[in-house]
Design a protein around this motif. Structure first.
Motif, mmCIF file in Angstrom:
data_model
loop_
_atom_site.group_PDB
_atom_site.id
_atom_site.type_symbol
_atom_site.label_atom_id
_atom_site.label_comp_id
_atom_site.label_asym_id
_atom_site.label_seq_id
_atom_site.Cartn_x
_atom_site.Cartn_y
_atom_site.Cartn_z
ATOM 1 N N LYS A 91 79.862 -38.121 31.932
ATOM 2 C CA LYS A 91 81.176 -38.758 32.101
ATOM 3 C C LYS A 91 81.709 -38.560 33.511
ATOM 4 C CE LYS A 91 85.655 -39.020 29.745
ATOM 5 N NZ LYS A 91 86.468 -38.455 28.638
ATOM 6 N N LEU A 92 81.442 -37.395 34.087
ATOM 7 C CA LEU A 92 81.920 -37.102 35.442
ATOM 8 C C LEU A 92 81.050 -37.755 36.512
ATOM 9 C CD1 LEU A 92 82.844 -33.320 35.015
ATOM 10 C CD2 LEU A 92 84.395 -35.271 35.082
ATOM 11 N N HIS A 93 79.871 -38.255 36.113
ATOM 12 C CA HIS A 93 78.987 -38.949 37.060
ATOM 13 C C HIS A 93 79.479 -40.386 37.213
ATOM 14 C CE1 HIS A 93 75.313 -39.454 39.358
ATOM 15 N NE2 HIS A 93 75.037 -40.548 38.661
ATOM 16 N N LYS A 94 80.275 -40.628 38.224
ATOM 17 C CA LYS A 94 80.954 -41.902 38.389
ATOM 18 C C LYS A 94 79.969 -43.021 38.707
ATOM 19 C CE LYS A 94 84.958 -40.071 37.640
ATOM 20 N NZ LYS A 94 85.644 -40.341 36.351
ATOM 21 N N THR A 95 80.205 -44.192 38.081
ATOM 22 C CA THR A 95 79.380 -45.364 38.301
ATOM 23 C C THR A 95 80.193 -46.593 37.897
ATOM 24 O OG1 THR A 95 77.379 -46.510 37.582
ATOM 25 C CG2 THR A 95 78.386 -45.029 36.000
ATOM 26 N N PRO A 96 79.977 -47.750 38.529
ATOM 27 C CA PRO A 96 80.741 -48.953 38.162
ATOM 28 C C PRO A 96 80.278 -49.586 36.854
ATOM 29 C CG PRO A 96 79.177 -49.458 39.907
ATOM 30 C CD PRO A 96 79.127 -47.974 39.711
ATOM 31 N N HIS A 97 79.162 -49.127 36.307
ATOM 32 C CA HIS A 97 78.599 -49.737 35.106
ATOM 33 C C HIS A 97 78.831 -48.848 33.885
ATOM 34 C CE1 HIS A 97 76.590 -52.549 37.790
ATOM 35 N NE2 HIS A 97 76.091 -51.523 38.457
ATOM 36 N N ASN A 98 78.757 -49.488 32.715
ATOM 37 C CA ASN A 98 78.736 -48.719 31.479
ATOM 38 C C ASN A 98 77.368 -48.046 31.325
ATOM 39 O OD1 ASN A 98 81.352 -49.453 30.863
ATOM 40 N ND2 ASN A 98 80.719 -51.210 29.611
ATOM 41 N N LYS A 99 77.251 -47.203 30.298
ATOM 42 C CA LYS A 99 76.060 -46.370 30.195
ATOM 43 C C LYS A 99 75.442 -46.458 28.804
ATOM 44 C CE LYS A 99 78.339 -43.260 33.439
ATOM 45 N NZ LYS A 99 79.140 -42.048 33.592
ATOM 46 N N ASP A 100 74.120 -46.531 28.784
ATOM 47 C CA ASP A 100 73.352 -46.339 27.558
ATOM 48 C C ASP A 100 72.848 -44.907 27.559
ATOM 49 O OD1 ASP A 100 73.561 -48.981 26.622
ATOM 50 O OD2 ASP A 100 71.960 -49.625 27.957
ATOM 51 N N ILE A 101 73.232 -44.140 26.552
ATOM 52 C CA ILE A 101 72.873 -42.722 26.495
ATOM 53 C C ILE A 101 71.965 -42.493 25.296
ATOM 54 C CG2 ILE A 101 73.742 -40.358 26.392
ATOM 55 C CD1 ILE A 101 76.388 -41.380 27.502
ATOM 56 N N VAL A 102 70.721 -42.137 25.564
ATOM 57 C CA VAL A 102 69.747 -41.832 24.517
ATOM 58 C C VAL A 102 69.647 -40.315 24.395
ATOM 59 C CG1 VAL A 102 67.368 -42.093 23.749
ATOM 60 C CG2 VAL A 102 68.486 -43.955 24.992
ATOM 61 N N ILE A 103 69.932 -39.793 23.226
ATOM 62 C CA ILE A 103 69.976 -38.341 23.001
ATOM 63 C C ILE A 103 68.838 -37.953 22.067
ATOM 64 C CG2 ILE A 103 71.381 -36.427 22.161
ATOM 65 C CD1 ILE A 103 73.818 -38.390 22.711
ATOM 66 N N ILE A 104 67.949 -37.088 22.558
ATOM 67 C CA ILE A 104 66.795 -36.630 21.772
ATOM 68 C C ILE A 104 67.019 -35.162 21.428
ATOM 69 C CG2 ILE A 104 64.285 -36.432 21.705
ATOM 70 C CD1 ILE A 104 64.201 -38.434 24.032
ATOM 71 N N THR A 105 67.317 -34.881 20.182
ATOM 72 C CA THR A 105 67.600 -33.508 19.753
ATOM 73 C C THR A 105 67.304 -33.367 18.275
ATOM 74 O OG1 THR A 105 69.328 -31.824 19.524
ATOM 75 C CG2 THR A 105 70.013 -34.109 19.349
ATOM 76 N N ASP A 106 66.999 -32.139 17.847
ATOM 77 C CA ASP A 106 66.796 -31.886 16.428
ATOM 78 C C ASP A 106 68.113 -31.620 15.704
ATOM 79 O OD1 ASP A 106 67.415 -29.446 17.491
ATOM 80 O OD2 ASP A 106 65.602 -28.428 16.842
ATOM 81 N N ALA A 107 69.239 -31.685 16.448
ATOM 82 C CA ALA A 107 70.591 -31.529 15.877
ATOM 83 C C ALA A 107 70.824 -30.148 15.280
ATOM 84 C CB ALA A 107 70.868 -32.609 14.827
ATOM 85 N N LEU A 108 70.034 -29.160 15.669
ATOM 86 C CA LEU A 108 70.224 -27.807 15.140
ATOM 87 C C LEU A 108 71.510 -27.209 15.703
ATOM 88 C CD1 LEU A 108 68.874 -25.542 13.431
ATOM 89 C CD2 LEU A 108 67.990 -24.627 15.575
ATOM 90 N N GLY A 109 72.430 -26.845 14.818
ATOM 91 C CA GLY A 109 73.686 -26.245 15.242
ATOM 92 C C GLY A 109 74.630 -27.201 15.934
ATOM 93 N N LEU A 110 74.427 -28.503 15.779
ATOM 94 C CA LEU A 110 75.295 -29.489 16.433
ATOM 95 C C LEU A 110 76.708 -29.383 15.879
ATOM 96 C CD1 LEU A 110 75.175 -31.847 18.496
ATOM 97 C CD2 LEU A 110 74.879 -33.370 16.545
ATOM 98 N N GLN A 111 77.684 -29.258 16.762
ATOM 99 C CA GLN A 111 79.072 -29.103 16.349
ATOM 100 C C GLN A 111 79.699 -30.459 16.032
ATOM 101 O OE1 GLN A 111 80.425 -26.051 15.871
ATOM 102 N NE2 GLN A 111 78.419 -25.237 16.460
ATOM 103 N N ASN A 112 80.654 -30.463 15.099
ATOM 104 C CA ASN A 112 81.309 -31.710 14.712
ATOM 105 C C ASN A 112 82.124 -32.319 15.842
ATOM 106 O OD1 ASN A 112 80.292 -31.661 12.074
ATOM 107 N ND2 ASN A 112 81.928 -30.326 11.379
ATOM 108 N N ASN A 113 82.574 -31.473 16.769
ATOM 109 C CA ASN A 113 83.384 -31.979 17.890
ATOM 110 C C ASN A 113 82.543 -32.212 19.139
ATOM 111 O OD1 ASN A 113 82.799 -29.355 18.482
ATOM 112 N ND2 ASN A 113 84.865 -28.775 19.093
#
Length: 642
Positions: free
Chosen positions: A168-190
């Motif tokens: 989010k802090l990496h400024k750019t004039p375009h929108n972003k596609d964010i691909v997240i690869i994780t096993d979701a272990l301990g992923l917080q709800n927030n």
């Protein structure tokens, strides 16, 4: 349908040319003379009908040919259904924490994810990659291929919120596609609260085939017996596998003992006896689960006696003599009047035992002693004043005596998380024989409480300095004022305070946590100590005292193992580091925060979806094909239709 070059469509006016050619046939006819004209009328009528059909077919073909050629050069296309995001920048967040060591259908989850990235992202695609430890902005798969292939597992737990904040802090004039690869272990709800609503998030959640895992949680000295240490190894078992486990202990890579253990309880404690001497090795197990938690490194220094002086009436320090025995400590009880100030800086622990007066020279010496890493224990006199005590305590922080009370109080709470009582009790004791105080001082809340009274006031508080600790009691401990000397709590309390500045205890620190360690050595101001093993070398932050150097560890070392402390390339001490066991349990996969987002099983599926949804459908090639077919039709009509 839309056109890339709509101005080409003006050439459709060229359709007039075939029509004009059709209407004005400028063909010259030759006269032929026939000797017999009996069938002339019939032949003339048949020829006229055939010629008319041929001309109309040729006209249609030519009109369609010109039309398809003009449309083809105008380059028609169908707009992509997600065309507004066609200029989105691609960001990939790759979880390389230890839980990604788990094995899926095609091997370890992390290694498989890396292989899919290398196979499915084109060489010319620009993207940014974020792992737990590294960030590659605006790169290509060719530029980071080697880094990906050599990507190691990280001791840092996966923090999706932190990664999304970085993007989010990496400024750019375009929108972003964010691909997240994780096993979701301990992923917080927030975890997704810092994501930009305008960005498109896609999740790949690889699943391990089995979640059974065994881990070494901790190793500690249970007790000392004659010339041996009894070492307790705490094992945890996650999942349903209860097969026997081989547990081995090594010193300097030399096998000392090995046994088979059945994990019939959780946690399971295994005890080993090792010689009471310097130890620099590890405990290991072998299981089919994760590998990062199968080894626990620890170091025990050569037994060394701590130097302790108790200042005050020697008669009041008799209980300390029974705790600080000659086998482990060099203990002296010295009256203040007979004190040689030169002795103080050579001590590890100083105890102010009910001194009614604190001379300024003594206070100055004590401040220097604490600054250089010494441990100070302050037991106030029941005859001292609040003002005198506060003037002294002001040298070490904000802890103050608020007032003096003569109401009897009982110590009713042990703070088991306090470093003094860590690993002291096997369980939280509730029916303990707690001591009491007849008169005491009320302490402010500036320190860290280790023992509390029944009115929630502090009985024992710790002031943590950069390189040392100051322990402050709320009242005098003499038998006339307190029965603390008869309480079983006094031994672990004073013993742990006596060795809190000792290197003799088992040394096993956590990688990535804030750790500090005191090395007994003299060092010049411009000299530094180095921490090193065969894989890694670093220079920690250090504070130099008269005969001690305090080392502070934060980011380094980054790998678990046994390390030597070097001074001018000569080993002077040793210590060990281990990874935190926060990811040993593979069961708490938390995919709930992801239920409103697009998920997929492979990188290929997500990349294909992005390409198909964001790419316009080009159809000009079809019109070129139609033009060629029409050209063939025209040739066939001219040749075969008479």
């Amino acid at each position: 349908m839309q056109f890339k070059n709509p101005e080409i469509l003006y050439f459709l006016f060229a359709l007039v040319l075939p029509i004009l050619v059709h209407l004005f046939q400028l063909r010259r006819f030759k006269t032929h003379y026939f000797t017999n004209v009996r069938f002339l009328k019939t032949v003339s009528i048949a020829s006229r009908k055939s010629a008319t059909l041929k001309k109309w077919l040729l006209l249609a073909c030519r009109l369609l040919l010109v039309t398809t050629l003009v449309i083809a050069f105008a380059q028609p296309y169908f707009v992509a259904k997600d065309a507004k995001n066609a200029s989105n920048e691609l960001y990939i967040i790759l979880d390389n924490s230890f839980s990604m060591q788990a094995k899926g259908k095609h091997g370890p989850l992390l290694k498989r994810a890396v292989q899919e990235l290398l196979e499915n992202i084109p060489e010319n695609t620009r993207f940014s990659l974020l792992t737990n430890t590294d960030t590659y902005w605006d790169t290509s798969i060719g530029s980071i291929k080697s880094s990906l292939q050599n990507l190691n597992y990280s001791a840092l737990a996966f923090d999706l919120e932190r990664q999304l904040t970085k993007i989010k802090l990496h400024k750019t004039p375009h929108n972003k596609d964010i691909v997240i690869i994780t096993d979701a272990l301990g992923l917080q709800n927030n975890a997704l609260q810092n994501s930009n609503p305008e960005d498109a998030l896609y999740f790949i959640i690889p699943e391990p085939e089995q979640k059974n895992n065994s881990a070494i949680d901790s190793v500690y000295i249970h007790k000392e017996v004659d010339r041996f240490y009894e070492i307790n190894v705490s094992l945890s078992n996650y999942g349903t596998n209860t097969d026997p486990l081989a547990v081995a202990i090594y010193n300097q890579n030399q096998l000392l003992a090995k046994r088979q253990v059945r994990l019939d309880s959780n946690p399971k404690t295994v005890t080993f006896s090792i010689p009471k001497a310097a130890f620099h090795g590890y405990v290991s197990i072998q299981d089919s689960g994760l590998t990062y938690d199968n080894t626990y490194y620890f170091t025990i220094s050569e037994p060394k006696k701590n130097n302790i002086i108790a200042l005050g009436d020697p008669a009041k320090s008799n209980f300390l003599k029974r705790i600080y025995t000659p086998e482990e400590f060099v203990f002296q009880a010295i009256p203040l009047a007979a004190l040689d100030y030169n002795l103080l800086q050579a001590q590890d622990v100083l105890i102010l035992n009910e001194l009614e007066d604190l001379p300024q020279a003594l206070q100055t010496t004590l401040v220097s002693f604490v600054t250089k890493g010494g441990t100070l224990i302050f037991i106030p006199s029941d005859k001292s004043s609040v003002a005198t005590n506060n003037l002294f305590l002001k040298n070490f922080g904000n802890l103050q005596f608020l007032k003096k009370e003569t109401t009897e109080k009982k110590v009713t709470q042990i703070h088991f998380n306090h470093p003094l009582f860590k690993d002291v009790f096997q369980s939280k004791v509730k029916n303990f024989q707690y001591p009491s105080l007849k008169s005491s001082f009320v302490l402010s809340a500036a320190g860290t409480t280790a023992l509390s009274n029944n009115d929630q006031s502090s009985f024992l508080t710790t002031i943590t300095q950069k390189t040392a600790k100051v322990y402050v009691f709320a009242g005098a401990l003499n038998p006339q004022n307190s029965n603390f000397q008869q309480s079983p709590l006094i031994v672990p309390t004073f013993y742990k305070m006596g060795i809190s500045n000792s290197n003799q205890a088992l040394k096993a620190f956590t990688v990535g946590a804030t750790n500090q360690y005191t090395v007994t050595t003299t060092s010049a101001k411009d000299a530094v100590l180095t921490v090193k093993n065969k894989n890694e070398q670093s220079i920690p932050i250090q504070q130099i005292g008269s005969n001690k150097v305090q080392l502070f560890f934060t980011e380094y070392p980054q790998q678990a193992g046994n390390f030597d402390v070097l001074k001018q390339n000569k080993k002077i001490d040793a210590l060990s580091f281990n990874y935190a066991r926060s990811e040993s349990d593979l069961s708490p996969n938390n995919a709930n925060p992801l239920r409103d987002y697009k998920t997929s099983s492979t990188i290929e599926a997500i990349y294909d979806r992005l390409q198909s949804d964001r790419t316009d459908t080009q159809i000009w090639k079809w019109f070129v094909i139609f033009a060629l077919l029409l050209l063939l039709c025209e040739t066939a009509i001219i040749r075969f239709l008479k």
